[in-house]
Design an enzyme around this catalytic site. Structure first.
Site, short mmCIF file in Angstrom:
data_model
loop_
_atom_site.label_atom_id
_atom_site.label_comp_id
_atom_site.label_asym_id
_atom_site.label_seq_id
_atom_site.Cartn_x
_atom_site.Cartn_y
_atom_site.Cartn_z
N GLY A 88 0.81 -1.21 0.00
CA GLY A 88 0.00 0.00 0.00
C GLY A 88 0.85 1.26 0.00
O GLY A 88 0.51 2.26 -0.66
N ASP A 89 1.96 1.23 0.73
CA ASP A 89 2.87 2.38 0.76
C ASP A 89 3.51 2.60 -0.61
O ASP A 89 3.67 3.74 -1.05
CB ASP A 89 3.96 2.17 1.82
CG ASP A 89 3.39 1.97 3.21
OD1 ASP A 89 2.38 2.61 3.52
OD2 ASP A 89 3.95 1.16 3.96
N ALA A 90 3.88 1.51 -1.28
CA ALA A 90 4.47 1.63 -2.61
C ALA A 90 3.45 2.14 -3.62
O ALA A 90 3.77 2.96 -4.49
CB ALA A 90 5.03 0.27 -3.05
#
Length: 388
Positions: free
Chosen positions: A365-367
């Site tokens: 999700g961060d990527a």
């Protein structure tokens, strides 16, 4: 990556050379040093680490960290160190795309020129300590090209996270193979467990923002806040949000974790009126809605529309809010305010991952947020950002 973005909004459609400057990005979060460890079952059992879990560090885990460090020094345990934290991972994803852009454009006469002054400034704001882990974290961030806006704590050690890889091949348990890879073809790396201690990241002080790094905050045009930071310094997050609204900057918020949506929903909702883009997964949005007693709880479409409908702090009906919910393999759901009064819900299919060794989905999700922010730094439209 540049061409994927540029194709969507047409700013580099011309074959003539031109300069294309990216907007500066500020990521606000809880940075820590991440240690990836090849651990055997005996080590995990001794410190009561259950496979496929993510836990906050307890007293016993401090000794686990020491044992890992001793084993690394003697070569008995293989350890790799990386910059860690949700906002940190997002910043690194943006920089990786920026570097790929530069490499892809080498030797391409039609690509826009990228001068040093046109390279993006990606800053990271958070708290660390003046200790060995803090020094190592700063070193790694410097290598990656991150501009550091880090406060120093004298009372707490730098945060850390152990990512424990059980190198045994696992059976049918765990996250399963990545999209497009059958169970028989997947190379299993074994169980992945994490133990996290926030440490000095939770000691961030408002004075650091006001008196030491405010000029850097003013220089940013896109701001991304990890909701974990709101547990640390809600007042700092609110001041940054008010600044973004006043100056017409783009503000993004990541819900970060389900437990934050459960126990700190009020802090998240205090910031939403200032936010242009909200990121999170299906479980986080539903948890946030349930905690508010909303009738929309249980429906991801209704939950994202509910957040999108919240009034804007600037009262400007022309500015849209986009609420983005990733749903695993299912299409990503995006709700957007529509022409100042209506709501528009769209779905974006998730493309299969290229064949390779499957490890885990941690940080995906961060990527994804990093790719999206990369598009925003070019002032790209929603569709183009979603495909980055």
């Amino acid at each position: 990556a540049l061409h994927s973005c540029a194709d969507g909004y047409g700013s580099v459609a011309s074959t003539s050379k031109r300069s294309l400057k990216m907007l500066n990005l500020l990521c606000v979060g809880a940075p820590f040093l991440e240690l990836h460890v090849e651990a055997d079952a005996e080590l995990l059992s001794r410190y009561e680490v259950v496979p496929h879990t993510a836990v906050q560090a307890q007293e016993r885990h401090a000794e686990l960290l020491l044992e890992v460090q001793r084993g690394s020094a003697t070569g008995a345990i293989k350890v790799e160190q990386f910059p860690g934290g949700s906002a940190t991972t997002t910043a690194l994803a943006v920089l990786a795309l920026a570097k790929a852009r530069t490499v892809d454009d080498e030797g391409d006469d039609t690509a826009p020129e990228v001068d040093d002054q046109d390279r993006p400034d990606v800053s990271l704001l958070g708290g660390v300590s003046r200790d060995e882990h803090g020094a190592r974290l700063r070193e790694l961030l410097h290598i990656e090209g991150v501009s550091m806006l880090l406060s120093d704590s004298d009372t707490e050690a730098t945060g850390w996270r152990l990512v424990l890889h059980d190198r045994r091949r696992s059976g049918g348990q765990g996250l399963g193979p990545m999209p497009g890879v059958t169970e028989s073809d997947a190379v299993r790396v074994g169980a992945v467990s994490t133990v996290t201690r926030t440490g000095a990241a939770r000691e961030y002080k408002l004075d650091h923002l006001r008196f030491k790094v405010w000029e850097s905050v003013e220089a940013a045009r896109v701001v991304y806040i990890d909701a974990l930071f709101l547990m640390v310094s809600l007042e700092s997050g609110r001041i940054i949000a008010e600044h973004c609204a006043k100056m017409g900057k783009t503000l993004c918020l990541n819900l970060s974790a389900r437990y934050i949506c459960s126990y700190f929903a009020d802090r998240i909702l205090q910031l939403v009126p200032y936010v242009d883009y909200v990121f999170g997964n299906e479980a986080e949005y539903i948890e946030l809605a349930e905690k508010q007693g909303e009738a929309v709880a249980g429906s991801i479409d209704a939950a994202v529309v509910w957040l999108t409908r919240m009034p804007r702090a600037d009262g400007d009906p022309r500015r849209k809010r986009h609420v983005i919910a990733t749903c695993g393999l299912k299409p990503t759901v995006v709700a957007s305010s529509w022409r100042g009064y209506g709501m528009k819900v769209q779905r974006y299919p998730v493309p299969p991952v290229k064949t390779g060794n499957f490890v885990c989905k941690d940080g995906a999700g961060d990527a994804f947020a990093g790719g999206f922010l990369f598009g925003l730094m070019f002032e790209a439209q929603l569709d183009d950002c979603m495909h980055l």
